[in-house]
Design a protein around this motif. Structure first.
Motif, mmCIF file in Angstrom:
data_model
loop_
_atom_site.group_PDB
_atom_site.id
_atom_site.type_symbol
_atom_site.label_atom_id
_atom_site.label_comp_id
_atom_site.label_asym_id
_atom_site.label_seq_id
_atom_site.Cartn_x
_atom_site.Cartn_y
_atom_site.Cartn_z
ATOM 1 N N LEU A 139 47.407 89.039 166.748
ATOM 2 C CA LEU A 139 46.647 88.813 167.983
ATOM 3 C C LEU A 139 45.323 89.571 167.967
ATOM 4 O O LEU A 139 44.297 89.063 168.425
ATOM 5 C CB LEU A 139 47.483 89.239 169.191
ATOM 6 N N LEU A 140 45.346 90.773 167.430
ATOM 7 C CA LEU A 140 44.099 91.531 167.346
ATOM 8 C C LEU A 140 43.126 90.861 166.375
ATOM 9 O O LEU A 140 41.914 90.855 166.610
ATOM 10 C CB LEU A 140 44.387 92.973 166.930
ATOM 11 N N LEU B 213 49.625 93.274 174.753
ATOM 12 C CA LEU B 213 49.642 92.919 173.328
ATOM 13 C C LEU B 213 48.344 93.275 172.597
ATOM 14 O O LEU B 213 48.363 93.590 171.420
ATOM 15 C CB LEU B 213 49.937 91.423 173.170
ATOM 16 N N TYR B 214 47.205 93.217 173.305
ATOM 17 C CA TYR B 214 45.930 93.513 172.647
ATOM 18 C C TYR B 214 45.580 94.989 172.686
ATOM 19 O O TYR B 214 44.626 95.410 172.061
ATOM 20 C CB TYR B 214 44.776 92.796 173.345
ATOM 21 N N LYS C 276 41.669 88.106 168.277
ATOM 22 C CA LYS C 276 40.684 88.645 169.237
ATOM 23 C C LYS C 276 39.359 88.923 168.514
ATOM 24 O O LYS C 276 38.286 88.592 169.032
ATOM 25 C CB LYS C 276 41.254 89.927 169.856
ATOM 26 N N LEU D 50 47.421 83.321 174.710
ATOM 27 C CA LEU D 50 47.406 83.773 173.321
ATOM 28 C C LEU D 50 47.284 82.572 172.387
ATOM 29 O O LEU D 50 46.509 82.595 171.416
ATOM 30 C CB LEU D 50 48.680 84.543 172.990
ATOM 31 N N HIS E 267 48.409 91.972 180.181
ATOM 32 C CA HIS E 267 49.435 92.166 179.161
ATOM 33 C C HIS E 267 48.987 93.193 178.141
ATOM 34 O O HIS E 267 47.794 93.490 178.024
ATOM 35 C CB HIS E 267 49.834 90.852 178.494
ATOM 36 N N LYS F 282 44.981 98.857 172.364
ATOM 37 C CA LYS F 282 45.020 99.786 171.224
ATOM 38 C C LYS F 282 46.272 100.662 171.278
ATOM 39 O O LYS F 282 46.796 101.078 170.257
ATOM 40 C CB LYS F 282 43.794 100.707 171.228
ATOM 41 N N PRO G 247 51.363 91.720 167.167
ATOM 42 C CA PRO G 247 50.186 92.400 167.741
ATOM 43 C C PRO G 247 49.000 92.464 166.771
ATOM 44 O O PRO G 247 47.845 92.374 167.189
ATOM 45 C CB PRO G 247 50.694 93.816 168.044
ATOM 46 N N GLU G 248 49.290 92.568 165.483
ATOM 47 C CA GLU G 248 48.199 92.600 164.495
ATOM 48 C C GLU G 248 47.535 91.231 164.367
ATOM 49 O O GLU G 248 46.317 91.129 164.238
ATOM 50 C CB GLU G 248 48.750 93.054 163.128
ATOM 51 N N ARG H 148 48.858 98.860 169.626
ATOM 52 C CA ARG H 148 48.615 98.828 168.183
ATOM 53 C C ARG H 148 48.975 100.162 167.533
ATOM 54 O O ARG H 148 49.541 100.197 166.456
ATOM 55 C CB ARG H 148 47.146 98.485 167.902
ATOM 56 N N PHE I 122 53.306 100.483 168.014
ATOM 57 C CA PHE I 122 54.404 99.503 167.905
ATOM 58 C C PHE I 122 55.194 99.636 166.608
ATOM 59 O O PHE I 122 56.348 99.234 166.543
ATOM 60 C CB PHE I 122 53.910 98.064 168.128
ATOM 61 N N ILE J 165 50.544 84.300 179.933
ATOM 62 C CA ILE J 165 50.138 85.206 178.845
ATOM 63 C C ILE J 165 50.295 84.517 177.489
ATOM 64 O O ILE J 165 49.358 84.447 176.690
ATOM 65 C CB ILE J 165 50.962 86.520 178.878
#
Lengths: 487, 213
Positions: free
Chosen positions: B64-65, A409-410, B68, B108, A407, A412, B61-62, A415, A418, B104
């Motif tokens: 999730l990062l 979503l992670y 991570k 998450l 996927h 770069k 997305p932010e 990021r 988006f 997925i």
């Protein structure tokens, strides 16, 4: 490195062929040369005659070479500057650029607290400017009304005096005649730092409206002469009614309106070569049942697209129309008519699209409609921005990296794109049902009202210079003195 | 000393996952207590991320990062936490239900729950009810989390709850569910304890279910 690689940057629309545009262009020249217009202004007739026009009593006919030369002199690209130097509020006129704003002078306004329709007042002009200043997709300001609670001759002077300190987005100013045009100009020039500074960085646009069919009124031309002598960028736009004051056919109304507007272009360019000039006008149909001038008709968008293409063919920018409705209230009809005309206008790259916030067929101004359209314009702008195709956006490497059943979503790549690749709504709701419910189960209409009220309660536009404040007070005082014996 | 805590929370908020392990190691090398590194550094950042997401100032997305970065930092920190006797705030057994291979979103949720201080046992996808029961018996979690992406597999979440009941385990765990066709009404109908519509709210729900929020 590819050579001769062709890029379509953004989505645009072309309706008329080059042959059709040339036919329209020739039609306008024909009307100006053989029919002519009635010009109710002695000095204007003199100026036009000296330039080479044929004058027969009040009828003025303009030879085609003179029209072509005037169109040639009017610039296609120029800038209207924010009064406070904020580059984000500058308006750059040129091919591929489209701007949006409200319209002038309806008698009524929708009160943002009571939501009732009532006469437009002085404080409404301030509210409209403040909200326009805050809305991200509204680029220039008009008041959406004629002030009813001051001396009737001073409505335009007060309107500008209220709006100018409450938005740094360029204002399109209307006026009745020479005196109030001068009031407005004094205020704008004070902020610019003198006439010379204003001419280098004009911070407002002047709006004049001739009459259909084929009449250049004294007031319209007097204002035009004022603007040209002071080098104020000028809009010269008839409001023609198909089937009433103009031919019922789209090609016919476009031809007549262009003739009316280009008469102004010839006069303006003769007085002040190179004056920034916006061609009009506002074209729509008379509804043959309701007998109203329709601001929600599809023909409005179609006719406006046609005249926009003609303006660009002739090398001048156009005063577009959209975001308006025949609806009496902020409802589904207002959303459909307003959004579709905004979208069509954006697709034609009409240079300044006005009347965003007209309701009830132009009888009532509504800043709520403007705020709802701000959302629609944001949506339209994402579409007209188009799709970028390059090595980075093709993302073949990213696809390889993530592979089947992974996927993005992670990644770069996600990021870094988006936020710019998507448009994020301010008013359209995308929450889950539960979240929407938690926030009060508000329909669009209520979210629009809440946003406008929030802006009025919180938004602080940048201030004008202290000396401009003083000039505003002086100008209004002198204006009151001028009209004190007039009823 | 407080400077490195500040740096840790900043890289979590910025989602700089590649910097997290190194910075955690640096904090350990300075002799800081593992639990303090977690509480004063990483969790401060993660709590700020949750707050900003709730205020709609941060995008998924932010978040999730950030999770991570948290996850990668915890990889370094975890052995030290265990050695120091620190306990997770709760234990979660997680899986996508029988017949469904969409994992997925569930992954998450797992990663973000780890970031929030949970121990997560991820059973993967197409997990049948018996396997959930076994995992509960073996791991004694506080929460069982189930995910389904399809309206046709949603029903398996109900079967799994039934299987937990029949094994006499239902009262030992809280059950939370999620996935795009799922809503609060379904959660109630099949007898789950809670439902979340995206991964950040799933973390909030999990914290509430163990009484940590």
């Amino acid at each position: 490195m590819r050579t001769n690689y062709q890029i379509n940057s953004g989505v645009r629309f072309r309706m008329l062929s080059k042959d059709q545009l040339q036919a329209l262009f020739d039609g306008v020249l024909h009307v100006l040369e053989y029919t002519g217009l009635d010009v109710y202004h002695d000095e204007a007739r003199d100026i036009l005659q000296k330039a080479g026009a044929w004058v027969d009593d009040i009828r003025v006919r303009i030879p085609s070479y003179l029209v072509s030369r005037s169109l040639e002199m009017a610039p296609r690209s120029f800038t209207i500057f924010a009064r406070d130097g904020n580059p984000r509020h500058d308006i750059h006129i040129g091919p591929g650029l489209a701007y949006f704003g409200p319209g002038p002078t309806p008698p009524n306004f929708i009160d943002i607290e009571t939501l009732e329709r009532r006469p437009f007042t002085r404080s409404d002009a301030r509210i409209v400017a403040q909200v326009v200043d805050a809305l991200p997709n509204i680029d220039f300001c008009e008041s959406l009304g004629t002030i009813s609670d001051v001396h009737v001759d001073l409505a335009a002077s007060y309107e500008f005096a209220e709006m100018f300190p409450n938005t740094s987005k360029p204002i399109v100013a209307w006026s009745y005649g020479w005196d109030d045009s001068a009031d407005i100009h004094k205020i704008a020039v004070a902020e610019a730092g003198g006439q010379e500074a204003f001419e280098k960085r004009p911070n407002y646009i002047h709006y004049c409206e001739p009459l259909s069919p084929l009449v250049s009124t004294f007031e319209a031309l007097d204002k035009l002469i004022f603007a040209a002598r002071h080098r104020v960028p000028l809009i010269f736009t008839p409001c023609s009614i198909a089937g009433g004051t103009a031919p019922v056919t789209a090609a016919g109304i476009i031809t007549q309106a262009a003739a009316e507007s280009w008469m102004g272009c010839v006069l303006a360019q003769t007085i002040r070569p190179g004056l920034p000039f916006f061609m009009g006008g506002v074209l729509s149909v008379m509804d043959m049942k309701a007998m109203i001038y329709s601001y929600g008709a599809p023909e409005l968008s179609l006719m406006m697209a046609g005249i926009t293409e003609l303006a660009h063919y002739a090398g001048v920018p156009l005063w577009q129309t959209g975001g308006c409705t025949d609806s009496k209230t902020l409802d589904e009809q207002a959303a459909i008519e307003g959004s579709l005309s905004c979208f069509f206008s954006a697709l034609t790259e009409g240079d300044l699209c006005h009347d965003v916030g007209y309701t009830e067929s132009g009888i009532t101004g509504s800043i709520l409609q403007t705020a709802m359209m701000d959302e629609a314009i944001g949506y339209c702008r994402r579409i007209t921005r188009g799709i970028e195709v390059n090595e980075d956006t093709l993302a073949t490497e990213v696809i390889q990296r993530v592979g089947p059943n992974g996927h993005y979503l992670y990644d770069k790549h996600t990021r870094s794109h988006f936020k710019t690749e998507y448009w994020y709504p301010n008013l359209c709701d995308r929450r889950s049902f539960e979240e929407w419910q938690k926030k009060g189960s508000m329909p669009m209409r209520e979210r629009v009202i809440a946003r406008v009220r929030d802006i009025v309660a919180t938004h602080q536009p940048s201030a004008v210079k202290p000396e401009t404040e003083k000039v505003i007070t002086q100008v209004l005082k002198a204006a009151e003195e001028r009209v004190k014996d007039k009823r | 000393m407080s400077e490195i805590y500040q740096q840790l929370s900043t890289i979590i908020i910025a989602g700089e996952d590649e910097k997290a392990p190194g910075l955690v190691q640096k904090a350990l090398d300075q002799g800081l207590a593992p639990l303090e590194i977690l509480d004063n550094g990483l969790l401060v950042g993660m709590n700020e991320v949750s707050a900003r997401f709730a205020q709609e100032e941060m995008f998924v997305p932010e978040v999730l990062l950030a999770a991570k970065a948290m996850h990668d930092g915890l990889e370094v920190l975890r052995p030290h936490l265990v050695a120091a006797g620190a306990k997770p705030i709760g234990k979660i057994v997680l899986g996508t239900v029988k017949g469904d291979i969409h994992d997925i979103g569930k992954n998450l949720v797992g990663m973000m729950c780890e970031g929030a201080g949970f121990e997560v046992i991820n059973l993967g996808f197409d997990v049948d009810p018996e396997k959930f029961v076994e995992a509960v018996k073996k791991n004694r979690p506080d929460i069982v989390g189930m995910s389904a992406m399809l309206t046709t597999t949603m029903i398996a979440m109900g079967y799994t709850i039934k299987a937990l009941q029949e094994a006499g385990l239902r009262d030992t765990v809280k059950v939370m569910i999620g996935g795009s066709p799922v809503d609060a009404e379904i959660a109630e109908r099949i007898g789950a304890d809670g439902y979340a519509y995206n991964s950040p709210t799933a973390v909030e729900l999990a914290k509430r279910l163990v009484g940590a929020a």
